[in-house]
Scaffold this motif. Structure first.
Motif, PDB file in Angstrom:
ATOM      1  N   UNK A  48       1.239  -1.124   0.220  1.00  0.00           N
ATOM      2  CA  UNK A  48      -0.361  -0.116   0.140  1.00  0.00           C
ATOM      3  C   UNK A  48       1.214   1.182   0.479  1.00  0.00           C
ATOM      4  N   UNK A  49       2.179   1.353   1.033  1.00  0.00           N
ATOM      5  CA  UNK A  49       3.193   2.576   0.683  1.00  0.00           C
ATOM      6  C   UNK A  49       3.864   3.055  -0.145  1.00  0.00           C
ATOM      7  N   UNK A  50       4.470   1.743  -1.118  1.00  0.00           N
ATOM      8  CA  UNK A  50       5.201   2.073  -1.249  1.00  0.00           C
ATOM      9  C   UNK A  50       5.194   1.503  -3.317  1.00  0.00           C
ATOM     10  N   UNK A  51       3.621   0.538  -3.300  1.00  0.00           N
ATOM     11  CA  UNK A  51       2.977   0.484  -4.214  1.00  0.00           C
ATOM     12  C   UNK A  51       3.556   0.181  -5.591  1.00  0.00           C
ATOM     13  N   UNK A  52       5.071  -1.220  -5.116  1.00  0.00           N
ATOM     14  CA  UNK A  52       6.287  -1.415  -6.248  1.00  0.00           C
ATOM     15  C   UNK A  52       5.787  -1.259  -7.411  1.00  0.00           C
ATOM     16  N   UNK A  53       4.257  -2.425  -8.291  1.00  0.00           N
ATOM     17  CA  UNK A  53       3.710  -1.742  -9.107  1.00  0.00           C
ATOM     18  C   UNK A  53       2.629  -2.249  -9.018  1.00  0.00           C
TER      19      UNK A  53
END
Length: 144
Positions: free
Chosen positions: A139-144
């Motif tokens: 949720x915080x980083x949204x890596x993809x």
């Protein structure tokens, strides 16, 4: 403005739900370690676990409902570049399964059926932490 209120209460209910999921398996560890002749201790721990499971279940309902509102009602995660949401939803399904699994394991203790070793329950206890950490990162980083 409504979005921020929904998001804030979603976070509050998720945190409270996970507090139950962090502690309930620890009670199961304690139950697995109770000597067979310690009836009073076993009954006390079962009562604590049953109340905590009910409380966590009550907290899960608005947590999931508010999350669904953010996703379907407000439109969080729609459009390209939101693969993180699909991964998060898959992990949420695992959390729901974990919650259900806690209830199944508790019912086995209540019925006096054979259970796993205390070491197994200690490992099971860590699953909720790993799921929580993975969801927060998505949720915080949204890596993809």
């Amino acid at each position: 403005m409504l979005y921020l209120w929904i998001k804030a209460f979603h976070i509050v209910f998720i945190a409270a739900w996970f507090a139950g999921l962090f502690y309930l398996p620890r009670i199961l560890v304690n139950l697995a370690e109770v000597p067979p002749d310690s009836v009073a201790e076993r009954a006390r721990l079962i009562g604590m676990a049953q109340r905590l499971l009910r409380f966590a279940t009550v907290l899960a309902i608005p947590a999931l409902g508010l999350g669904a509102w953010l996703w379907l009602g407000i439109g969080i995660g729609k459009g390209p570049g939101n693969g993180w949401l699909h991964a998060k939803l898959a992990l949420v399904l695992l959390v729901i399964g974990y919650h259900h699994g806690c209830g199944v394991l508790l019912r086995k203790f209540v019925q006096g059926l054979p259970t796993h070793s205390p070491r197994w329950y200690r490992c099971f206890n860590e699953v909720s932490v790993l799921l929580f950490a993975a969801i927060v990162v998505l949720v915080v980083v949204k890596p993809f």
